[in-house]
Motif scaffolding. Structure first.
Motif, PDB file in Angstrom:
ATOM      1  N   ALA A 199       0.833  -1.206   0.000  1.00 56.19           N
ATOM      2  CA  ALA A 199       0.000   0.000   0.000  1.00 56.19           C
ATOM      3  C   ALA A 199       0.864   1.251   0.000  1.00 56.19           C
ATOM      4  O   ALA A 199       0.546   2.242  -0.681  1.00 56.19           O
ATOM      5  N   ALA A 200       1.972   1.217   0.739  1.00 55.03           N
ATOM      6  CA  ALA A 200       2.883   2.365   0.743  1.00 55.03           C
ATOM      7  C   ALA A 200       3.470   2.598  -0.649  1.00 55.03           C
ATOM      8  O   ALA A 200       3.536   3.736  -1.129  1.00 55.03           O
ATOM      9  N   ASP A 201       3.868   1.530  -1.312  1.00 55.19           N
ATOM     10  CA  ASP A 201       4.402   1.659  -2.677  1.00 55.19           C
ATOM     11  C   ASP A 201       3.348   2.242  -3.612  1.00 55.19           C
ATOM     12  O   ASP A 201       3.642   3.105  -4.455  1.00 55.19           O
ATOM     13  N   LEU A 202       2.104   1.770  -3.467  1.00 56.32           N
ATOM     14  CA  LEU A 202       1.022   2.240  -4.330  1.00 56.32           C
ATOM     15  C   LEU A 202       0.756   3.730  -4.113  1.00 56.32           C
ATOM     16  O   LEU A 202       0.620   4.502  -5.075  1.00 56.32           O
ATOM     17  N   LEU A 203       0.701   4.154  -2.850  1.00 57.96           N
ATOM     18  CA  LEU A 203       0.409   5.559  -2.564  1.00 57.96           C
ATOM     19  C   LEU A 203       1.539   6.475  -3.051  1.00 57.96           C
ATOM     20  O   LEU A 203       1.284   7.584  -3.514  1.00 57.96           O
ATOM     21  N   ARG A 204       2.760   6.002  -2.962  1.00 54.92           N
ATOM     22  CA  ARG A 204       3.865   6.810  -3.500  1.00 54.92           C
ATOM     23  C   ARG A 204       3.750   6.929  -5.024  1.00 54.92           C
ATOM     24  O   ARG A 204       4.009   7.982  -5.603  1.00 54.92           O
ATOM     25  N   THR A 205       3.376   5.820  -5.667  1.00 53.05           N
ATOM     26  CA  THR A 205       3.234   5.827  -7.123  1.00 53.05           C
ATOM     27  C   THR A 205       2.105   6.753  -7.565  1.00 53.05           C
ATOM     28  O   THR A 205       2.246   7.514  -8.532  1.00 53.05           O
ATOM     29  N   LEU A 206       0.995   6.709  -6.836  1.00 51.93           N
ATOM     30  CA  LEU A 206      -0.154   7.536  -7.203  1.00 51.93           C
ATOM     31  C   LEU A 206       0.141   9.024  -7.044  1.00 51.93           C
ATOM     32  O   LEU A 206      -0.273   9.842  -7.866  1.00 51.93           O
ATOM     33  N   ASN A 207       0.820   9.389  -5.931  1.00 51.09           N
ATOM     34  CA  ASN A 207       1.170  10.787  -5.676  1.00 51.09           C
ATOM     35  C   ASN A 207      -0.047  11.691  -5.885  1.00 51.09           C
ATOM     36  O   ASN A 207      -0.020  12.646  -6.662  1.00 51.09           O
ATOM     37  N   LEU A 208      -1.123  11.376  -5.172  1.00 50.57           N
ATOM     38  CA  LEU A 208      -2.397  12.067  -5.367  1.00 50.57           C
ATOM     39  C   LEU A 208      -2.307  13.530  -4.930  1.00 50.57           C
ATOM     40  O   LEU A 208      -1.666  13.848  -3.926  1.00 50.57           O
ATOM     41  N   PRO A 209      -2.957  14.430  -5.666  1.00 46.35           N
ATOM     42  CA  PRO A 209      -2.805  15.862  -5.381  1.00 46.35           C
ATOM     43  C   PRO A 209      -3.447  16.314  -4.083  1.00 46.35           C
ATOM     44  O   PRO A 209      -3.085  17.364  -3.557  1.00 46.35           O
ATOM     45  N   HIS A 210      -4.413  15.537  -3.560  1.00 40.97           N
ATOM     46  CA  HIS A 210      -5.136  15.982  -2.367  1.00 40.97           C
ATOM     47  C   HIS A 210      -4.645  15.321  -1.091  1.00 40.97           C
ATOM     48  O   HIS A 210      -5.332  15.383  -0.069  1.00 40.97           O
ATOM     49  N   MET A 211      -3.486  14.678  -1.120  1.00 42.83           N
ATOM     50  CA  MET A 211      -2.915  14.118   0.100  1.00 42.83           C
ATOM     51  C   MET A 211      -1.399  14.127   0.016  1.00 42.83           C
ATOM     52  O   MET A 211      -0.820  14.075  -1.064  1.00 42.83           O
ATOM     53  N   ASP A 212      -0.773  14.187   1.187  1.00 38.50           N
ATOM     54  CA  ASP A 212       0.685  14.134   1.302  1.00 38.50           C
ATOM     55  C   ASP A 212       1.028  12.865   2.066  1.00 38.50           C
ATOM     56  O   ASP A 212       0.945  12.829   3.302  1.00 38.50           O
ATOM     57  N   PHE A 213       1.411  11.801   1.351  1.00 42.73           N
ATOM     58  CA  PHE A 213       1.718  10.538   1.996  1.00 42.73           C
ATOM     59  C   PHE A 213       3.084  10.619   2.666  1.00 42.73           C
ATOM     60  O   PHE A 213       4.093  10.899   2.020  1.00 42.73           O
ATOM     61  N   VAL A 214       3.111  10.373   4.000  1.00 41.57           N
ATOM     62  CA  VAL A 214       4.345  10.559   4.769  1.00 41.57           C
ATOM     63  C   VAL A 214       4.986   9.238   5.186  1.00 41.57           C
ATOM     64  O   VAL A 214       5.991   9.239   5.895  1.00 41.57           O
ATOM     65  N   GLY A 215       4.421   8.113   4.754  1.00 47.17           N
ATOM     66  CA  GLY A 215       5.019   6.826   5.064  1.00 47.17           C
ATOM     67  C   GLY A 215       4.348   6.145   6.242  1.00 47.17           C
ATOM     68  O   GLY A 215       3.146   6.287   6.463  1.00 47.17           O
ATOM     69  N   PHE A 216       5.144   5.393   7.017  1.00 48.35           N
ATOM     70  CA  PHE A 216       4.606   4.589   8.107  1.00 48.35           C
ATOM     71  C   PHE A 216       4.560   5.384   9.410  1.00 48.35           C
ATOM     72  O   PHE A 216       5.408   6.247   9.667  1.00 48.35           O
ATOM     73  N   VAL A 217       3.559   5.047  10.234  1.00 52.52           N
ATOM     74  CA  VAL A 217       3.393   5.639  11.563  1.00 52.52           C
ATOM     75  C   VAL A 217       3.249   4.497  12.560  1.00 52.52           C
ATOM     76  O   VAL A 217       2.453   3.577  12.341  1.00 52.52           O
ATOM     77  N   GLU A 218       4.013   4.544  13.646  1.00 53.46           N
ATOM     78  CA  GLU A 218       3.884   3.530  14.682  1.00 53.46           C
ATOM     79  C   GLU A 218       2.701   3.861  15.600  1.00 53.46           C
ATOM     80  O   GLU A 218       2.160   4.968  15.561  1.00 53.46           O
ATOM     81  N   GLY A 219       2.343   2.900  16.455  1.00 48.17           N
ATOM     82  CA  GLY A 219       1.170   3.064  17.306  1.00 48.17           C
ATOM     83  C   GLY A 219       1.220   4.296  18.180  1.00 48.17           C
ATOM     84  O   GLY A 219       0.203   4.982  18.357  1.00 48.17           O
ATOM     85  N   ASP A 220       2.399   4.625  18.729  1.00 44.37           N
ATOM     86  CA  ASP A 220       2.478   5.809  19.576  1.00 44.37           C
ATOM     87  C   ASP A 220       2.360   7.102  18.778  1.00 44.37           C
ATOM     88  O   ASP A 220       2.110   8.173  19.340  1.00 44.37           O
ATOM     89  N   GLY A 221       2.499   7.001  17.470  1.00 41.64           N
ATOM     90  CA  GLY A 221       2.362   8.186  16.619  1.00 41.64           C
ATOM     91  C   GLY A 221       0.935   8.654  16.470  1.00 41.64           C
ATOM     92  O   GLY A 221       0.696   9.805  16.081  1.00 41.64           O
ATOM     93  N   ILE A 222      -0.045   7.792  16.780  1.00 42.53           N
ATOM     94  CA  ILE A 222      -1.446   8.226  16.690  1.00 42.53           C
ATOM     95  C   ILE A 222      -1.691   9.362  17.672  1.00 42.53           C
ATOM     96  O   ILE A 222      -2.159  10.442  17.307  1.00 42.53           O
ATOM     97  N   GLY A 223      -1.368   9.115  18.946  1.00 42.10           N
ATOM     98  CA  GLY A 223      -1.569  10.147  19.957  1.00 42.10           C
ATOM     99  C   GLY A 223      -0.687  11.367  19.774  1.00 42.10           C
ATOM    100  O   GLY A 223      -1.044  12.467  20.193  1.00 42.10           O
ATOM    101  N   LYS A 224       0.470  11.169  19.152  1.00 42.09           N
ATOM    102  CA  LYS A 224       1.368  12.304  18.900  1.00 42.09           C
ATOM    103  C   LYS A 224       0.860  13.184  17.758  1.00 42.09           C
ATOM    104  O   LYS A 224       1.351  14.295  17.566  1.00 42.09           O
ATOM    105  N   GLY A 225      -0.090  12.663  16.966  1.00 42.53           N
ATOM    106  CA  GLY A 225      -0.545  13.417  15.802  1.00 42.53           C
ATOM    107  C   GLY A 225       0.475  13.405  14.691  1.00 42.53           C
ATOM    108  O   GLY A 225       0.708  14.419  14.026  1.00 42.53           O
ATOM    109  N   ALA A 226       1.095  12.232  14.473  1.00 40.22           N
ATOM    110  CA  ALA A 226       2.160  12.121  13.470  1.00 40.22           C
ATOM    111  C   ALA A 226       1.664  12.389  12.055  1.00 40.22           C
ATOM    112  O   ALA A 226       2.464  12.696  11.169  1.00 40.22           O
ATOM    113  N   ALA A 227       0.364  12.260  11.818  1.00 38.94           N
ATOM    114  CA  ALA A 227      -0.217  12.573  10.505  1.00 38.94           C
ATOM    115  C   ALA A 227      -1.654  13.024  10.715  1.00 38.94           C
ATOM    116  O   ALA A 227      -2.291  12.700  11.729  1.00 38.94           O
ATOM    117  N   ASP A 228      -2.167  13.785   9.761  1.00 41.00           N
ATOM    118  CA  ASP A 228      -3.569  14.212   9.830  1.00 41.00           C
ATOM    119  C   ASP A 228      -4.516  13.034   9.655  1.00 41.00           C
ATOM    120  O   ASP A 228      -5.617  13.037  10.195  1.00 41.00           O
TER     121      ASP A 228
END
Length: 353
Positions: A199-228
């Motif tokens: 899925a990460a490879d696919l999202l990088r390939t798509l490079n969709l204009p309405h999102m900025d794919f930042v890669g993987f987030v670990e479980g503790d990153g949810i509470g940190k707000g690692a991504a929108d």
């Protein structure tokens, strides 16, 4: 004057039904006066509640049914017993018929998902629905999905979840290009199951204009707000959600116990009362109530079944915002060009179909 937002409520859904749904709707109406309501359920239970809220009564219509989906009904049972006659089905059907813009229910999650999928059908390009939650974080809030609609996901479904979650973040957070991360056991490219890496490879390939794919987030990153937007499949997402809610309650109990243990701690609490109140508000799951069913040809909001009126109002607020800021159009803009045709290259078209 903008058009009214028409909200269909399953007034019998949840642990207590109308005694929470009606006061909750009244709270939301005070925040969004351009709302009007269709209330589906037992009029003998709805009308006395409405009498206590004249402003809500003035913008509401009650549609009587004495059939309600039980909280312990299996989805198949709910479809057989409550199809076309239950308060839950009728609220969804109002959206399908164009009589309402959004349906909100605190009822049985499995039944609501089954009825919504059967009644409203799926958006073109999406094969399975998802439940998206608004998650409080150190940075503010994030959208997390799927938190329980379906178990398991291949790369194509995870990419579709990213599309829908980014559209929701654009609505809620007023962002042109929300950051999107995939939940994983590490941030390194070699970690995680094959589906997540693909899925990460696919999202990088798509490079969709309405999102900025930042890669993987670990479980503790949810509470940190690692991504929108943080994307995972429903089994993992539901466990993460319930774990976070349980941890919030656990911390609350620890604080309550610690603050009442000695006379010094009681005095300390008096001095720090406002800080502890702010913490309690931040940890309260009800404040972020309102899961959005994404992927349907219509907007459906699921409230916690055991919420109070303030929590149900939060769910109604989410539904209002999804309508007012045009969630379905934003999802379709990402999947399709305006006027027809997919924006994605042929390989990606096949992946998301």
């Amino acid at each position: 004057m903008p058009q009214k937002v028409r909200i269909a409520l399953d007034a019998m859904g949840g642990d207590v039904g109308a005694s929470v749904v009606i006061p909750g709707a009244a709270i939301s109406l005070a925040r969004h006066p351009d709302s009007e309501f269709l209330l589906f359920g037992d009029s003998a239970r709805i009308n006395p509640q409405l009498e206590a809220h004249p402003a809500l009564k003035a913008v509401s219509r009650v549609i009587h049914t004495d059939v309600a989906v039980r909280m312990d009904d299996k989805p198949s049972q709910a479809l057989r017993r409550g199809r076309k006659t239950s308060s839950m089905w009728l609220a969804l059907d109002a959206v399908r018929k164009g009589e309402a813009d959004v349906a909100v229910s605190a009822g049985n999650t499995g039944a609501l998902m089954a009825m919504a999928r059967f009644n409203l059908r799926m958006l073109e390009g999406i094969d399975r629905p998802a439940i998206a939650a608004i998650w409080p974080t150190i940075r503010g809030e994030s959208v997390v999905l799927d938190v329980g609609a379906s178990i398991g996901a291949d790369a194509q479904h995870l990419a579709a979840l990213a599309v829908m979650g980014s559209a929701m973040a654009r609505v809620l957070f007023d962002l042109d290009r929300p950051t999107v991360g995939l939940l994983n056991i590490g941030v390194e490219e070699v970690k995680g199951v094959e589906e997540v890496r693909a899925a990460a490879d696919l999202l990088r390939t798509l490079n969709l204009p309405h999102m900025d794919f930042v890669g993987f987030v670990e479980g503790d990153g949810i509470g940190k707000g690692a991504a929108d937007v943080i994307v995972t499949e429903g089994f993992t997402g539901n466990i993460a959600l319930k774990t976070a809610e349980g941890t919030a309650r656990q911390i609350g109990e620890y604080l309550r116990s610690a603050m009442s243990r000695t006379w010094r701690s009681r005095i300390g609490y008096l001095f720090a009362r406002s800080a502890f109140q702010a913490l309690r508000e931040k940890l309260d799951p009800g404040k972020a109530n309102g899961g959005v069913f994404l992927g349907l040809n219509g907007i459906v909001i699921k409230s916690h079944g055991g919420t109070d009126a303030a929590g149900f109002a939060a769910a109604v607020d989410v539904g209002y915002e999804m309508v007012r800021y045009d969630l379905l159009t934003k999802i379709n803009q990402t999947l399709h060009r305006e006027g027809g045709g997919l924006v994605l290259p042929p390989a990606a078209q096949e992946a998301l179909s």
